[in-house]
Design a protein around this motif. Sequence first.
Motif, PDB file in Angstrom:
ATOM      1  N   GLN A  62     -20.463 -39.418  27.863  1.00  0.00           N
ATOM      2  CA  GLN A  62     -20.795 -39.759  29.327  1.00  0.00           C
ATOM      3  C   GLN A  62     -19.962 -40.457  30.024  1.00  0.00           C
ATOM      4  O   GLN A  62     -19.241 -41.102  29.856  1.00  0.00           O
ATOM      5  N   GLY A  63     -19.812 -39.837  31.335  1.00  0.00           N
ATOM      6  CA  GLY A  63     -18.879 -40.345  32.122  1.00  0.00           C
ATOM      7  C   GLY A  63     -19.740 -41.490  33.136  1.00  0.00           C
ATOM      8  O   GLY A  63     -20.473 -41.786  32.684  1.00  0.00           O
ATOM      9  N   ARG A  64     -18.849 -41.876  34.187  1.00  0.00           N
ATOM     10  CA  ARG A  64     -19.411 -42.943  35.005  1.00  0.00           C
ATOM     11  C   ARG A  64     -20.689 -42.333  35.717  1.00  0.00           C
ATOM     12  O   ARG A  64     -20.792 -41.135  36.015  1.00  0.00           O
ATOM     13  N   ARG A  65     -21.738 -43.201  36.113  1.00  0.00           N
ATOM     14  CA  ARG A  65     -23.027 -42.636  36.472  1.00  0.00           C
ATOM     15  C   ARG A  65     -22.705 -42.425  38.145  1.00  0.00           C
ATOM     16  O   ARG A  65     -23.091 -43.509  38.921  1.00  0.00           O
ATOM     17  N   ASP A  66     -21.913 -41.727  38.443  1.00  0.00           N
ATOM     18  CA  ASP A  66     -21.546 -41.441  40.045  1.00  0.00           C
ATOM     19  C   ASP A  66     -22.435 -40.228  40.750  1.00  0.00           C
ATOM     20  O   ASP A  66     -22.558 -40.261  41.865  1.00  0.00           O
ATOM     21  N   GLY A  67     -23.385 -39.684  39.872  1.00  0.00           N
ATOM     22  CA  GLY A  67     -24.066 -38.432  40.450  1.00  0.00           C
ATOM     23  C   GLY A  67     -23.356 -37.152  40.459  1.00  0.00           C
ATOM     24  O   GLY A  67     -22.086 -37.093  40.011  1.00  0.00           O
ATOM     25  N   ASP A  68     -23.966 -36.043  41.031  1.00  0.00           N
ATOM     26  CA  ASP A  68     -23.372 -34.843  40.908  1.00  0.00           C
ATOM     27  C   ASP A  68     -22.801 -34.305  42.020  1.00  0.00           C
ATOM     28  O   ASP A  68     -22.570 -33.050  42.345  1.00  0.00           O
ATOM     29  N   ASP A  69     -23.021 -34.911  43.163  1.00  0.00           N
ATOM     30  CA  ASP A  69     -22.510 -34.551  44.551  1.00  0.00           C
ATOM     31  C   ASP A  69     -21.263 -35.042  44.814  1.00  0.00           C
ATOM     32  O   ASP A  69     -20.840 -36.049  45.354  1.00  0.00           O
ATOM     33  N   PRO A  70     -19.955 -34.229  44.827  1.00  0.00           N
ATOM     34  CA  PRO A  70     -18.585 -34.435  45.115  1.00  0.00           C
ATOM     35  C   PRO A  70     -18.654 -34.688  46.451  1.00  0.00           C
ATOM     36  O   PRO A  70     -17.432 -35.335  47.129  1.00  0.00           O
ATOM     37  N   THR A  71     -19.605 -34.561  47.348  1.00  0.00           N
ATOM     38  CA  THR A  71     -19.436 -34.453  48.725  1.00  0.00           C
ATOM     39  C   THR A  71     -19.851 -36.094  49.099  1.00  0.00           C
ATOM     40  O   THR A  71     -19.502 -36.363  50.340  1.00  0.00           O
ATOM     41  N   SER A 105     -19.153 -52.031  30.753  1.00  0.00           N
ATOM     42  CA  SER A 105     -19.245 -52.168  32.127  1.00  0.00           C
ATOM     43  C   SER A 105     -18.877 -50.596  32.805  1.00  0.00           C
ATOM     44  O   SER A 105     -19.657 -50.409  34.102  1.00  0.00           O
ATOM     45  N   GLY A 106     -17.951 -49.962  32.372  1.00  0.00           N
ATOM     46  CA  GLY A 106     -17.746 -48.769  33.229  1.00  0.00           C
ATOM     47  C   GLY A 106     -18.656 -47.705  32.992  1.00  0.00           C
ATOM     48  O   GLY A 106     -18.596 -46.910  33.541  1.00  0.00           O
ATOM     49  N   LEU A 107     -19.243 -47.901  31.898  1.00  0.00           N
ATOM     50  CA  LEU A 107     -20.864 -46.808  31.902  1.00  0.00           C
ATOM     51  C   LEU A 107     -21.995 -47.154  32.567  1.00  0.00           C
ATOM     52  O   LEU A 107     -22.944 -46.230  32.762  1.00  0.00           O
ATOM     53  N   VAL A 108     -21.934 -48.357  32.922  1.00  0.00           N
ATOM     54  CA  VAL A 108     -23.219 -48.793  33.792  1.00  0.00           C
ATOM     55  C   VAL A 108     -23.049 -48.941  35.178  1.00  0.00           C
ATOM     56  O   VAL A 108     -24.045 -49.124  36.133  1.00  0.00           O
ATOM     57  N   THR A 109     -21.800 -48.814  35.736  1.00  0.00           N
ATOM     58  CA  THR A 109     -21.376 -49.124  37.114  1.00  0.00           C
ATOM     59  C   THR A 109     -20.739 -47.887  37.603  1.00  0.00           C
ATOM     60  O   THR A 109     -20.234 -47.007  36.852  1.00  0.00           O
ATOM     61  N   ASP A 122     -12.126 -47.683  26.092  1.00  0.00           N
ATOM     62  CA  ASP A 122     -13.386 -48.624  25.328  1.00  0.00           C
ATOM     63  C   ASP A 122     -14.532 -47.996  25.685  1.00  0.00           C
ATOM     64  O   ASP A 122     -15.678 -48.051  24.828  1.00  0.00           O
ATOM     65  N   ASP A 123     -14.732 -47.574  26.979  1.00  0.00           N
ATOM     66  CA  ASP A 123     -15.953 -46.638  27.132  1.00  0.00           C
ATOM     67  C   ASP A 123     -16.336 -45.516  26.172  1.00  0.00           C
ATOM     68  O   ASP A 123     -17.503 -45.074  25.674  1.00  0.00           O
ATOM     69  N   ALA A 124     -15.109 -44.899  26.048  1.00  0.00           N
ATOM     70  CA  ALA A 124     -15.206 -43.721  25.226  1.00  0.00           C
ATOM     71  C   ALA A 124     -15.639 -43.883  23.661  1.00  0.00           C
ATOM     72  O   ALA A 124     -16.502 -43.525  23.038  1.00  0.00           O
ATOM     73  N   TYR A 125     -14.828 -44.884  23.275  1.00  0.00           N
ATOM     74  CA  TYR A 125     -15.165 -45.401  22.011  1.00  0.00           C
ATOM     75  C   TYR A 125     -16.540 -45.948  21.588  1.00  0.00           C
ATOM     76  O   TYR A 125     -17.040 -45.840  20.524  1.00  0.00           O
ATOM     77  N   ALA A 126     -17.007 -46.458  22.771  1.00  0.00           N
ATOM     78  CA  ALA A 126     -18.374 -47.074  22.602  1.00  0.00           C
ATOM     79  C   ALA A 126     -19.462 -45.873  22.305  1.00  0.00           C
ATOM     80  O   ALA A 126     -20.393 -46.129  21.766  1.00  0.00           O
TER      81      ALA A 126
END
Length: 176
Positions: A62-71, A105-109, A122-126
């Motif tokens: 999983q990446g950061r929770r930024d959403g799907d809209d690049p605009t 912190s990187g995965l929840v923000t 660290d986010d990937a290894y988690a």
Amino acid sequence: MWVSLRRAVVVSLAFFVLLGLAYPLATTGIGQLLFHDKANGSLTANGSTRIGQTWSGPQWFQGRRDGDDPTATGGSNLGPRSQELSDKVKKQIDALKKEGITPTSGLVTASGSGVDPDISPDDAYAQVASVAKSRNLPEDRVRQLVADHVSGPQYGFLGASHVNVLELNVALAALT
């Protein structure tokens, strides 16, 4: 007066041709010639490696929770005392725990840009244990896959080490 007006028009046309046509065409040509992949958005069959993607399920990193809209780029402007931000973070922590992922912190923000394709190592290894379990792969193999996809700071000193989630998941799909 007409002489001054004619000079102004000639100078304006000269700068339009030079800066409005010649310069953009030259820089576009150089970009296409020397940096073809990057100039065209770094596209792959699964999307752009420069724009964050949403991956669902514990079988994917999983990446950061930024959403799907690049605009919809940019920060949310939610401060540390914001109840809305607190609720979003708690919801994300609960979702990660349900998938067997240790929240970081990187995965929840969200990122500042809203389209960040990278996470920290660290986010990937988690996420290694959860991904390995859901794909019936040895954790060591998945951990090595993450290690193979860690990119260091740009030029060796700018920024921090990072992992591109799209590239990691493409390599993960090739494993199974």
